[in-house]
Design a protein around this motif. Structure first.
Motif, PDB file in Angstrom:
ATOM      1  N   THR A 146       0.829  -1.210   0.000  1.00  0.00           N
ATOM      2  CA  THR A 146       0.000   0.000   0.000  1.00  0.00           C
ATOM      3  C   THR A 146       0.860   1.255   0.000  1.00  0.00           C
ATOM      4  OG1 THR A 146      -1.824  -1.137   1.123  1.00  0.00           O
ATOM      5  CG2 THR A 146      -1.768   1.269   1.266  1.00  0.00           C
ATOM      6  N   ALA A 147       1.870   1.285   0.863  1.00  0.00           N
ATOM      7  CA  ALA A 147       2.741   2.461   0.950  1.00  0.00           C
ATOM      8  C   ALA A 147       3.512   2.663  -0.344  1.00  0.00           C
ATOM      9  CB  ALA A 147       3.700   2.317   2.125  1.00  0.00           C
ATOM     10  N   ILE A 158       2.507  -7.882  -7.331  1.00  0.00           N
ATOM     11  CA  ILE A 158       2.420  -7.723  -5.885  1.00  0.00           C
ATOM     12  C   ILE A 158       1.649  -8.897  -5.296  1.00  0.00           C
ATOM     13  CG2 ILE A 158       1.529  -6.293  -3.998  1.00  0.00           C
ATOM     14  CD1 ILE A 158       1.545  -3.928  -5.972  1.00  0.00           C
ATOM     15  N   LEU A 159       2.176  -9.499  -4.247  1.00  0.00           N
ATOM     16  CA  LEU A 159       1.408 -10.459  -3.459  1.00  0.00           C
ATOM     17  C   LEU A 159       0.882  -9.737  -2.232  1.00  0.00           C
ATOM     18  CD1 LEU A 159       0.394 -13.308  -2.723  1.00  0.00           C
ATOM     19  CD2 LEU A 159       2.558 -13.633  -1.490  1.00  0.00           C
ATOM     20  N   CYS A 160      -0.431  -9.656  -2.100  1.00  0.00           N
ATOM     21  CA  CYS A 160      -1.016  -9.006  -0.926  1.00  0.00           C
ATOM     22  C   CYS A 160      -2.049  -9.940  -0.304  1.00  0.00           C
ATOM     23  CB  CYS A 160      -1.624  -7.650  -1.277  1.00  0.00           C
ATOM     24  SG  CYS A 160      -2.698  -7.649  -2.716  1.00  0.00           S
ATOM     25  N   ILE A 161      -2.239  -9.774   0.994  1.00  0.00           N
ATOM     26  CA  ILE A 161      -3.130 -10.675   1.729  1.00  0.00           C
ATOM     27  C   ILE A 161      -4.053  -9.877   2.633  1.00  0.00           C
ATOM     28  CG2 ILE A 161      -1.369 -12.479   1.731  1.00  0.00           C
ATOM     29  CD1 ILE A 161      -1.053 -11.978   4.762  1.00  0.00           C
ATOM     30  N   GLY A 162      -5.073 -10.555   3.146  1.00  0.00           N
ATOM     31  CA  GLY A 162      -5.952  -9.969   4.149  1.00  0.00           C
ATOM     32  C   GLY A 162      -6.715  -8.759   3.653  1.00  0.00           C
ATOM     33  N   ALA A 165      -5.514  -6.955   0.531  1.00  0.00           N
ATOM     34  CA  ALA A 165      -5.893  -7.575  -0.742  1.00  0.00           C
ATOM     35  C   ALA A 165      -7.317  -7.189  -1.130  1.00  0.00           C
ATOM     36  CB  ALA A 165      -5.756  -9.093  -0.643  1.00  0.00           C
ATOM     37  N   LEU A 166      -8.217  -7.140  -0.153  1.00  0.00           N
ATOM     38  CA  LEU A 166      -9.594  -6.746  -0.443  1.00  0.00           C
ATOM     39  C   LEU A 166      -9.654  -5.310  -0.945  1.00  0.00           C
ATOM     40  CD1 LEU A 166     -11.405  -8.348   2.634  1.00  0.00           C
ATOM     41  CD2 LEU A 166     -11.428  -9.167   0.262  1.00  0.00           C
ATOM     42  N   THR A 167      -8.744  -4.470  -0.455  1.00  0.00           N
ATOM     43  CA  THR A 167      -8.709  -3.065  -0.875  1.00  0.00           C
ATOM     44  C   THR A 167      -8.093  -2.894  -2.255  1.00  0.00           C
ATOM     45  OG1 THR A 167      -8.550  -2.323   1.430  1.00  0.00           O
ATOM     46  CG2 THR A 167      -7.856  -0.769  -0.267  1.00  0.00           C
ATOM     47  N   THR A 239     -18.010  -0.186   8.068  1.00  0.00           N
ATOM     48  CA  THR A 239     -16.607   0.079   8.426  1.00  0.00           C
ATOM     49  C   THR A 239     -15.622  -0.322   7.331  1.00  0.00           C
ATOM     50  OG1 THR A 239     -16.419  -2.073   9.530  1.00  0.00           O
ATOM     51  CG2 THR A 239     -17.102  -0.195  10.880  1.00  0.00           C
ATOM     52  N   THR A 240     -16.030  -1.213   6.421  1.00  0.00           N
ATOM     53  CA  THR A 240     -15.102  -1.699   5.399  1.00  0.00           C
ATOM     54  C   THR A 240     -15.306  -1.070   4.028  1.00  0.00           C
ATOM     55  OG1 THR A 240     -16.559  -3.525   4.760  1.00  0.00           O
ATOM     56  CG2 THR A 240     -14.951  -3.942   6.538  1.00  0.00           C
ATOM     57  N   GLY A 241     -16.509  -0.535   3.774  1.00  0.00           N
ATOM     58  CA  GLY A 241     -16.801  -0.015   2.447  1.00  0.00           C
ATOM     59  C   GLY A 241     -17.249  -1.085   1.471  1.00  0.00           C
ATOM     60  N   MET A 242     -17.253  -2.351   1.904  1.00  0.00           N
ATOM     61  CA  MET A 242     -17.772  -3.433   1.079  1.00  0.00           C
ATOM     62  C   MET A 242     -19.275  -3.539   1.297  1.00  0.00           C
ATOM     63  SD  MET A 242     -14.794  -6.318   1.751  1.00  0.00           S
ATOM     64  CE  MET A 242     -15.515  -7.566   0.680  1.00  0.00           C
ATOM     65  N   THR A 243     -20.003  -3.868   0.245  1.00  0.00           N
ATOM     66  CA  THR A 243     -21.445  -4.027   0.394  1.00  0.00           C
ATOM     67  C   THR A 243     -21.749  -5.329   1.135  1.00  0.00           C
ATOM     68  OG1 THR A 243     -21.774  -5.265  -1.663  1.00  0.00           O
ATOM     69  CG2 THR A 243     -21.768  -2.840  -1.815  1.00  0.00           C
ATOM     70  N   VAL A 244     -22.968  -5.439   1.639  1.00  0.00           N
ATOM     71  CA  VAL A 244     -23.375  -6.667   2.324  1.00  0.00           C
ATOM     72  C   VAL A 244     -23.290  -7.854   1.368  1.00  0.00           C
ATOM     73  CG1 VAL A 244     -25.306  -7.872   3.420  1.00  0.00           C
ATOM     74  CG2 VAL A 244     -24.789  -5.507   4.058  1.00  0.00           C
ATOM     75  N   ASP A 245     -23.665  -7.641   0.109  1.00  0.00           N
ATOM     76  CA  ASP A 245     -23.577  -8.723  -0.877  1.00  0.00           C
ATOM     77  C   ASP A 245     -22.125  -9.141  -1.108  1.00  0.00           C
ATOM     78  OD1 ASP A 245     -26.294  -8.839  -1.184  1.00  0.00           O
ATOM     79  OD2 ASP A 245     -26.348  -7.670  -3.045  1.00  0.00           O
TER      80      ASP A 245
END
Length: 290
Positions: A146-147, A158-162, A165-167, A239-245
């Motif tokens: 991210t930085a 890039i390998l990203c996790i957690g 990765a969702l962001t 809190t995450t910005g992801m939809t419920v779906d």
């Protein structure tokens, strides 16, 4: 001290928690103080990325914690596993991703930035790219994806996790996405278990009753958390910005149990680690008797 007072004495214990959204169902009942889950236990939650918890467990600073699957493979003599408790997927996991600016098969000879937060996923990536994709000439560096992206740099892959990765999974500069859970399934036909929960063997020898109680509480918390997950998602969405779906789809792809197929996947991972010389030999899976 009376028998009544003694009966209600709280048992305090440190409990390691991966600081990611994916373990929400396992920890939410504990963190919300569910008395049916906690009983006489009083947990002090120690939260951090998998690499941090691995180091704390290896140093003997946590009696019970989540850990990377590769950590158990490397130092299994220090741990006993909690039965039927893991974090993995039977296909796409969505939060363990290789993001690339070019097709995966064109990466050979280039570099990959690997998140410093991961041990298991970094090891899995190296084996997948070598064995499944035939890429054996890659440079791996470790850093904060991210930085680095915010600074304007654009690594080849890039390998990203957690949660990171969702962001980053839809970053416009990285149109190629390899989901490691899905790639493992294609490679082996098995689920992949990224993380396990275990106890310190040394502490278990000293406090077997307390650690058995803690393990039972974690399993009870998992069952309660999975059952109430749909009711938690609206607040998580805020809190995450992801939809419920999106959240529903994400959690539907995760597994928290260690059934026969998950255990086969875990054994296949350890066999691959041994084949690549990352560990001396595949360890036996030894579980705490609760």
């Amino acid at each position: 001290m009376s028998a009544s007072t003694e009966q209600h004495t709280k048992i305090s214990m440190k409990l390691g928690r991966i600081g990611y959204l994916n373990v929400l169902p396992i920890y939410e009942p504990i963190e919300s103080g569910d008395p049916d889950v906690l009983g006489d236990l009083d947990f002090e939650i120690v939260s951090g990325p998998p690499s941090y918890l691995n180091d704390r467990m290896a140093a003997g600073e946590l009696p019970i914690s989540s850990m990377s699957s590769v950590e158990y493979g490397r130092r299994h003599e220090q741990y006993l596993l909690i039965p039927d408790l893991g974090i993995g997927s039977r296909g796409p996991v969505q939060s363990v991703l290789l993001l690339s600016r070019k097709p995966i098969k064109e990466l050979n000879g280039g570099g990959i930035l690997v998140s410093a937060q991961t041990h298991t996923s970094a090891t899995l990536l190296r084996m997948l790219l070598a064995d499944h994709y035939g890429l054996d000439s890659l440079r791996y560096t470790t850093g904060n994806a991210t930085a680095i992206l915010e600074s304007g740099e654009r690594p080849q892959a890039i390998l990203c996790i957690g949660d990171e990765a969702l962001t980053l999974r839809r970053h416009p500069d990285y149109p190629v996405r390899l989901d490691l859970g899905e790639a493992w399934r294609e490679w082996t036909g098995l689920p992949f278990i990224f993380g396990l929960w275990g106890v310190s063997r040394k502490t278990f020898q000293e406090q077997p009753a307390q650690l058995r109680a803690a393990a039972r509480a974690l399993l009870a918390s998992k069952r309660a958390g999975v059952a109430k997950l749909p009711s938690l998602l609206p607040a998580v969405s805020q809190t995450t910005g992801m939809t419920v779906d999106e959240l529903t789809d994400y959690f539907a792809g995760l597994v928290y149990d260690l059934g026969p197929e998950e255990l086969d996947g875990l054994r296949a991972f350890y066999a691959a680690l041994a084949r690549h010389g990352i560990i001396d030999s595949a360890p036996a899976l030894e579980f705490i008797d609760i």
